[in-house]
Design an enzyme around this catalytic site. Sequence first.
Site, PDB file in Angstrom:
ATOM      1  N   SER A  69      43.748  41.224  29.821  1.00 32.96           N
ATOM      2  CA  SER A  69      45.322  40.837  30.066  1.00 32.96           C
ATOM      3  C   SER A  69      45.787  40.196  28.941  1.00 32.96           C
ATOM      4  CB  SER A  69      45.515  39.991  31.279  1.00 32.96           C
ATOM      5  OG  SER A  69      46.664  39.551  31.507  1.00 32.96           O
ATOM      6  N   TYR A 117      42.734  33.185  36.596  1.00 30.76           N
ATOM      7  CA  TYR A 117      43.046  34.526  36.153  1.00 30.76           C
ATOM      8  C   TYR A 117      43.005  34.562  34.765  1.00 30.76           C
ATOM      9  CZ  TYR A 117      45.239  38.886  35.295  1.00 30.76           C
ATOM     10  OH  TYR A 117      45.362  40.379  34.779  1.00 30.76           O
TER      11      TYR A 117
END
Length: 253
Positions: free
Chosen positions: A136, A149
């Site tokens: 990401s 995350y």
Amino acid sequence: MDLSNRTVLVVGGTSGIGRELARRFAAAGSTVAVGGRSPQGLAELAEEGFGTFRIDVTDGDSVAAARDAVLAQYPELDTVVTMPGVMLMEDLRDPEHFEAARTTIDTNLVGTIRVVDAFTPHLVGRGVGDFITVTSGIAFLPFPPMPTYAASKAAVHAYSEALRAQLAGTGVGVVELVPPAVATAGQEKVNPHALPLDAFATEVMDLLAQNPTPPEVLVEGVLMHRWAERDGTYADLVAQRSQALSLLPGRQG
């Protein structure tokens, strides 16, 4: 990477980016199977003609069973896309956040390792193939309301780098896909700057089709994240993104 004649497994492909990539690989001429936890998502993909497999990446027995089932049906498997991911907000001032952190790490990082471990002997034994890991932009430019995350995806980036080095010479490549915010599952309502899924997938497939395929697949929209430290914009961007801490329930009002 020739996208027209591959046998691909997309783990985490029952929705969003994974589902779209499965469809794109199939449209390019590859044979595609999808693994995931959603019964509804798997049923819908089966109706589209995909092979489907129930897999829970947080359960080693589930991963092993899925691997055996996939290889029994697709012995020519040469591409494994690993994109398990949960995105949970956490207030680090509240000790209750720990369970969210544990779930995030077990899914995003350890789940990826479980899948890679499960299929490495097969791909190395064939002497040809690719892992495509999915990280990401948040791995490189943290979004403070989602600290674990960010940490989990940064760890998958580092793991992908090490995996690529260790598999050098085996014929098995490692490609890291680094998405920015992509408009899936209503995210366009939360983030008006999210990249449309169709445009993102088109850019990804064009990058994957390059020869040689880049080790990191970076669409235009993620470059500001990937190179923030290099470009000297990191501190300012993190400060801007920290304004989103007001979204945390304990920070409102």
